[in-house]
Design an enzyme around this catalytic site. Sequence first.
Site, PDB file in Angstrom:
ATOM      1  N   LYS A  80       0.862  -1.191   0.000  1.00  0.00           N
ATOM      2  CA  LYS A  80       0.000   0.000   0.000  1.00  0.00           C
ATOM      3  C   LYS A  80       0.895   1.237   0.000  1.00  0.00           C
ATOM      4  O   LYS A  80       1.917   1.265   0.703  1.00  0.00           O
ATOM      5  CB  LYS A  80      -0.887  -0.039   1.246  1.00  0.00           C
ATOM      6  CG  LYS A  80      -1.912   1.076   1.355  1.00  0.00           C
ATOM      7  CD  LYS A  80      -2.815   0.839   2.575  1.00  0.00           C
ATOM      8  CE  LYS A  80      -3.902   1.863   2.738  1.00  0.00           C
ATOM      9  NZ  LYS A  80      -4.792   1.588   3.889  1.00  0.00           N
ATOM     10  N   SER A 155      -9.726   1.302   2.791  1.00  0.00           N
ATOM     11  CA  SER A 155      -8.893   2.167   1.986  1.00  0.00           C
ATOM     12  C   SER A 155      -7.765   1.437   1.261  1.00  0.00           C
ATOM     13  O   SER A 155      -7.196   1.972   0.332  1.00  0.00           O
ATOM     14  CB  SER A 155      -8.281   3.258   2.870  1.00  0.00           C
ATOM     15  OG  SER A 155      -7.377   2.706   3.806  1.00  0.00           O
ATOM     16  N   SER A 179      -9.746  -1.137   6.953  1.00  0.00           N
ATOM     17  CA  SER A 179      -9.201  -0.936   5.606  1.00  0.00           C
ATOM     18  C   SER A 179      -8.473  -2.117   5.005  1.00  0.00           C
ATOM     19  O   SER A 179      -8.162  -2.096   3.823  1.00  0.00           O
ATOM     20  CB  SER A 179      -8.260   0.262   5.592  1.00  0.00           C
ATOM     21  OG  SER A 179      -9.031   1.412   5.435  1.00  0.00           O
TER      22      SER A 179
END
Length: 509
Positions: A80, A155, A179
């Site tokens: 990420k 997310s 997330s």
Amino acid sequence: MSSLIGKRIGELKALLQEKQVSAVEIAEAHLDHVKKSDSQTHAFLNLTEELAKEQARAVDQKIARGEEPGPLGGIPLALKDNISVADYPLTCGSKILENFIAPYNATAAEKLFAAGALCLGKATLDEFAMGSSNENTSFPVPRNPWDTDRVPGGSSGGPAVSVASGYSSIGIGSDTGGSIRLPASFCGIVGMKPTYGLVSRFGLTAYASSLDQIGPFARSVEDAAITLSVLLGEDGKDATSLRAPFEKSGEQAPDLKFVRSLKKENAADYLKGLRVGVIADFLSDAISPEIKSQIDKVRKVLGDHGAIVEEVTVPHIKEALPVYYIVATAEASANLARFDGVRYGARTESPADITTLYNQSREAGFGDEVKRRIMLGTYALSSGYYDAYYKKAQQVRRLIKESFDRTFERFDALLSPTSPSTAFKIGEKVDDPLTMYLCDIATLPANLAGIPGLVLPCGISTAEAKPLPVGLQLLAGQLKDAVLIKTAFALEQVLPAQTYESPVLKAAI
Ligand code: GLN
């Protein structure tokens, strides 16, 4: 040789050991798949191709010398883009950091690299990890590989799309309120948020420091567990990293030795007598009937294997949503103060004075949702309101944690849906922040209590035009990460056989 795409860690490692394939070939095959297909899915913001190839060459050299290349030796990885990799961009999905280059490796990245992983690239996310659908971004919105008209969840949308599309075998996300777990559920893969403090946050751009945890995505519980075993560990660079937690508590460490002890044949035995609570608070009408029926199926499978399954209410759990949005935004407003065009972030030039410079840089650099959260958080922390909001939220947070402590005296694990619905259409909820926030109702409590949570695919819904995966959530007590993994692993073995292969992945196999 058949395609290298979509393979589990054990499969790739076996091919490497038998010298049927090299790590460089594994890296190239996966990078080719990304280059061919990611224009439809937008998982990656930046590829780290040179790094992947350099790491692959190092793995190949180790194998040639007869050395063990590490538990993740030759395994493709997506990180990420709020996790630092030295000398590569770290955008956090924000315009304000569009041109920022990370000066050092996050501890998590360092550990994965030392374990032999091949870092293919930095994967997309909601801006500063704020969001549930990955639509809060100044970059292209990632697409769900099961249906590219739908969101992958947020997310950590990018790493989830990467794993579900077969671009990488594993992905790393951060979970502040769900997330990792929500995108895992929407994309039909496994995602785990470990106990708070088990994985170092050094080099992870802070959103809400008391809630943020790094964790793995994978296509099996075993692969997620192997990845977690690499990520784990005390870190002097993170003040909230737990010191010798397993030695002190006597709990089993979810280390590599533990992961190797997981045996498919023992799964059914393990479930016998296991006490599983189904969180009744999350079985309301707000949950789609499709998801409820999948959870019912899981309850039945558990019961058929001798688990003791009971519905349970966890007092105050429904207050998690308002509590979270006060605590998280308060911490975010403080953490994001550093992005002012001077210390960090793009600067708006020629301002009249320093205040204007700060204001203009932040105005131009942050997206709407980030601004909304900074304003909410600043308000909750302001004098006169601090006691009414922030302090009260912390008190209720404590009650939620104590409720879980009491509930885990009676149960080994808790089961619930991950979210009220399957993946929704892009654009469907963007104008309604409250409905968007409600997506996380079942995942937020674990972050507030600091306990581990894991999402496992449990079925495929055919209620929409295209098949969509459904993920169940399992929770366990603090530091009971090994119990959580064992339970998920056992359940994975006994649930009706199903291959969770998205169309993007299937096309490449
Ligand atoms: N959707 C939640 C939020 O926007 C959780 C995000 C996260 O876990 N990073 O705050």
